[in-house]
Motif scaffolding. Structure first.
Motif, mmCIF file in Angstrom:
data_model
loop_
_atom_site.group_PDB
_atom_site.id
_atom_site.type_symbol
_atom_site.label_atom_id
_atom_site.label_comp_id
_atom_site.label_asym_id
_atom_site.label_seq_id
_atom_site.Cartn_x
_atom_site.Cartn_y
_atom_site.Cartn_z
ATOM 1 N N ARG A 43 0.853 -1.010 -0.096
ATOM 2 C CA ARG A 43 0.019 -0.247 0.036
ATOM 3 C C ARG A 43 0.889 1.205 0.058
ATOM 4 N NH1 ARG A 43 -2.886 -1.348 4.103
ATOM 5 N NH2 ARG A 43 -4.209 -2.673 2.984
ATOM 6 N N HIS A 44 2.048 1.159 0.676
ATOM 7 C CA HIS A 44 2.882 2.279 0.838
ATOM 8 C C HIS A 44 3.815 2.415 -0.401
ATOM 9 C CE1 HIS A 44 2.328 3.626 5.125
ATOM 10 N NE2 HIS A 44 1.890 2.035 5.154
ATOM 11 N N ILE A 45 3.958 1.428 -1.083
ATOM 12 C CA ILE A 45 5.091 1.388 -2.403
ATOM 13 C C ILE A 45 4.206 1.191 -3.589
ATOM 14 C CG2 ILE A 45 6.718 0.784 -0.707
ATOM 15 C CD1 ILE A 45 6.870 -1.963 -1.989
ATOM 16 N N ARG A 46 3.043 1.292 -3.764
ATOM 17 C CA ARG A 46 2.389 0.843 -5.115
ATOM 18 C C ARG A 46 2.758 1.707 -6.046
ATOM 19 N NH1 ARG A 46 -2.086 -2.253 -4.592
ATOM 20 N NH2 ARG A 46 -2.530 -1.392 -2.451
ATOM 21 N N HIS A 47 3.275 3.096 -5.860
ATOM 22 C CA HIS A 47 3.600 4.009 -6.926
ATOM 23 C C HIS A 47 5.069 3.873 -7.331
ATOM 24 C CE1 HIS A 47 5.638 6.593 -4.166
ATOM 25 N NE2 HIS A 47 4.636 5.877 -3.113
ATOM 26 N N ILE A 48 5.745 2.760 -6.717
ATOM 27 C CA ILE A 48 7.305 2.570 -7.183
ATOM 28 C C ILE A 48 7.290 1.184 -8.146
ATOM 29 C CG2 ILE A 48 9.341 1.843 -6.347
ATOM 30 C CD1 ILE A 48 8.837 3.381 -3.772
ATOM 31 N N GLY A 49 8.096 1.485 -9.161
ATOM 32 C CA GLY A 49 8.098 0.349 -10.096
ATOM 33 C C GLY A 49 8.580 -0.925 -9.207
ATOM 34 N N LEU A 50 8.331 -1.872 -9.819
ATOM 35 C CA LEU A 50 8.625 -3.228 -9.398
ATOM 36 C C LEU A 50 8.385 -3.833 -8.005
ATOM 37 C CD1 LEU A 50 12.512 -3.231 -10.850
ATOM 38 C CD2 LEU A 50 10.516 -3.971 -11.987
ATOM 39 N N HIS A 51 7.141 -2.975 -7.733
ATOM 40 C CA HIS A 51 6.863 -3.040 -6.244
ATOM 41 C C HIS A 51 6.471 -4.303 -5.715
ATOM 42 C CE1 HIS A 51 3.048 -1.813 -8.590
ATOM 43 N NE2 HIS A 51 2.568 -2.766 -7.685
ATOM 44 N N ASN A 52 5.894 -5.433 -6.403
ATOM 45 C CA ASN A 52 5.674 -6.715 -6.183
ATOM 46 C C ASN A 52 6.814 -7.380 -5.639
ATOM 47 O OD1 ASN A 52 2.661 -6.701 -6.432
ATOM 48 N ND2 ASN A 52 3.078 -6.627 -8.678
ATOM 49 N N SER A 53 7.816 -7.495 -6.317
ATOM 50 C CA SER A 53 9.036 -8.304 -6.058
ATOM 51 C C SER A 53 9.678 -7.505 -4.703
ATOM 52 C CB SER A 53 10.056 -8.281 -7.023
ATOM 53 O OG SER A 53 10.471 -6.942 -7.661
ATOM 54 N N LYS A 54 9.722 -6.346 -4.780
ATOM 55 C CA LYS A 54 10.467 -5.609 -3.772
ATOM 56 C C LYS A 54 9.722 -5.796 -2.415
ATOM 57 C CE LYS A 54 12.297 -1.840 -6.576
ATOM 58 N NZ LYS A 54 12.077 -0.500 -7.353
ATOM 59 N N ALA A 55 8.417 -5.744 -2.507
ATOM 60 C CA ALA A 55 7.596 -6.142 -1.204
ATOM 61 C C ALA A 55 8.335 -7.438 -0.622
ATOM 62 C CB ALA A 55 6.183 -6.127 -1.391
ATOM 63 N N ARG A 56 8.021 -8.487 -1.571
ATOM 64 C CA ARG A 56 8.530 -9.688 -1.302
ATOM 65 C C ARG A 56 9.992 -9.710 -0.624
ATOM 66 N NH1 ARG A 56 6.533 -11.498 -5.978
ATOM 67 N NH2 ARG A 56 8.827 -11.783 -6.754
ATOM 68 N N ASN A 57 10.664 -9.205 -1.316
ATOM 69 C CA ASN A 57 12.037 -9.381 -0.872
ATOM 70 C C ASN A 57 12.235 -8.439 0.376
ATOM 71 O OD1 ASN A 57 12.896 -10.443 -3.145
ATOM 72 N ND2 ASN A 57 13.520 -8.978 -4.465
ATOM 73 N N ILE A 58 11.626 -7.494 0.647
ATOM 74 C CA ILE A 58 12.022 -6.602 1.855
ATOM 75 C C ILE A 58 11.468 -7.392 3.140
ATOM 76 C CG2 ILE A 58 10.995 -4.664 3.085
ATOM 77 C CD1 ILE A 58 11.074 -3.077 0.524
ATOM 78 N N LEU A 59 10.286 -8.336 3.062
ATOM 79 C CA LEU A 59 9.760 -9.101 4.238
ATOM 80 C C LEU A 59 10.642 -10.179 4.255
ATOM 81 C CD1 LEU A 59 6.090 -8.683 3.638
ATOM 82 C CD2 LEU A 59 7.450 -7.484 5.085
#
Length: 212
Positions: A74-90
């Motif tokens: 929800r916080h990073i939706r406007h950033i490209g590649l956000h799906n993989s980034k959310a997964r990687n960060i967690l």
DNA sequence: AACTCGGGGCA
DNA sequence: TGCCCAGAGTT
């Protein structure tokens, strides 16, 4: 490029942009790590916008995991590649808690073992958070180093190696910051502003006399 | 080495 | 509208 020219090169870049590094906005190594993971192939403005609200809610691995993948997206939706980034960060947060006591590790090997962290990100964290004289070679630095003749190389690793050889100790810590800003505002990919360039007379680029 | 992820910025 | 961006992981 001769050593004397290299010294002049960095003296002028420093004079051009004396302001502190944008990464210093982050209060902890963890915030820096997350921000740099988010910044891959994204503009720093979009990352700043996301982290400003994100870190108010989750500024530790525990809080980030509590936020969950949906909450983080929800916080990073406007950033490209956000799906993989959310997964990687967690996934990175879990490893920080399981293997590193919830702290950001200080070794290159441990950093590069984290999901979403490659050589460039590890170098930024080592430099900014832990004070090591690394140079993180991104697309800007790769272009500037090759175009100017400062440290030409076919791969980012080769450019990094040659930069570490050629950059004087006094400029090492901040070299990557000055090179990146120079590449972003002056030595741009498309139409470099050679007329406004402080190191044009040291530059080896044959196209520097081109109009525009 | 080539491919994919991806919304935003800019000409 | 088309192309690029403060990369990393997979094949």
């Amino acid at each position: 490029m001769p050593p004397e020219a290299v010294r002049t090169f960095f003296s002028r870049l420093r004079a051009e942009r004396p302001e502190p590094r944008s990464e210093l906005r982050y209060r902890t190594p963890f915030e820096l790590l997350v921000a740099v993971i988010l910044s891959a192939q994204a503009t720093d403005a979009s990352v700043n916008k996301a982290t400003e609200t994100l870190f108010r809610v989750a500024d530790t691995p525990e809080k980030m995991l509590a936020l969950g993948e949906e909450g983080l997206r929800r916080h990073i939706r406007h950033i490209g590649l956000h799906n993989s980034k959310a997964r990687n960060i967690l996934a990175t947060c879990r490893i920080l808690l399981e293997r590193h006591g919830g702290e950001v590790p200080r070794s290159r090997e441990a950093l590069e073992a984290l999901p979403g962290v490659g050589r460039k990100t590890a170098n930024v964290v080592l430099n900014v958070a832990f004070g090591e004289p690394t140079i993180a070679v991104d697309t800007h630095i790769f272009r500037v180093a090759n175009r100017t003749g400062l440290a030409p190389g076919r791969t980012p690793r080769e450019v990094e190696r040659r930069l570490l050889e050629v950059v004087p100790e006094t400029f090492r810590r901040h070299a990557h910051h000055w090179l990146i800003l120079h590449g972003r505002y002056v030595c741009t990919a498309r139409r470099p502003r050679c007329g406004a360039c402080p190191v044009a007379d040291l530059c080896a680029w044959e196209g520097k006399a081109a109009p525009g």
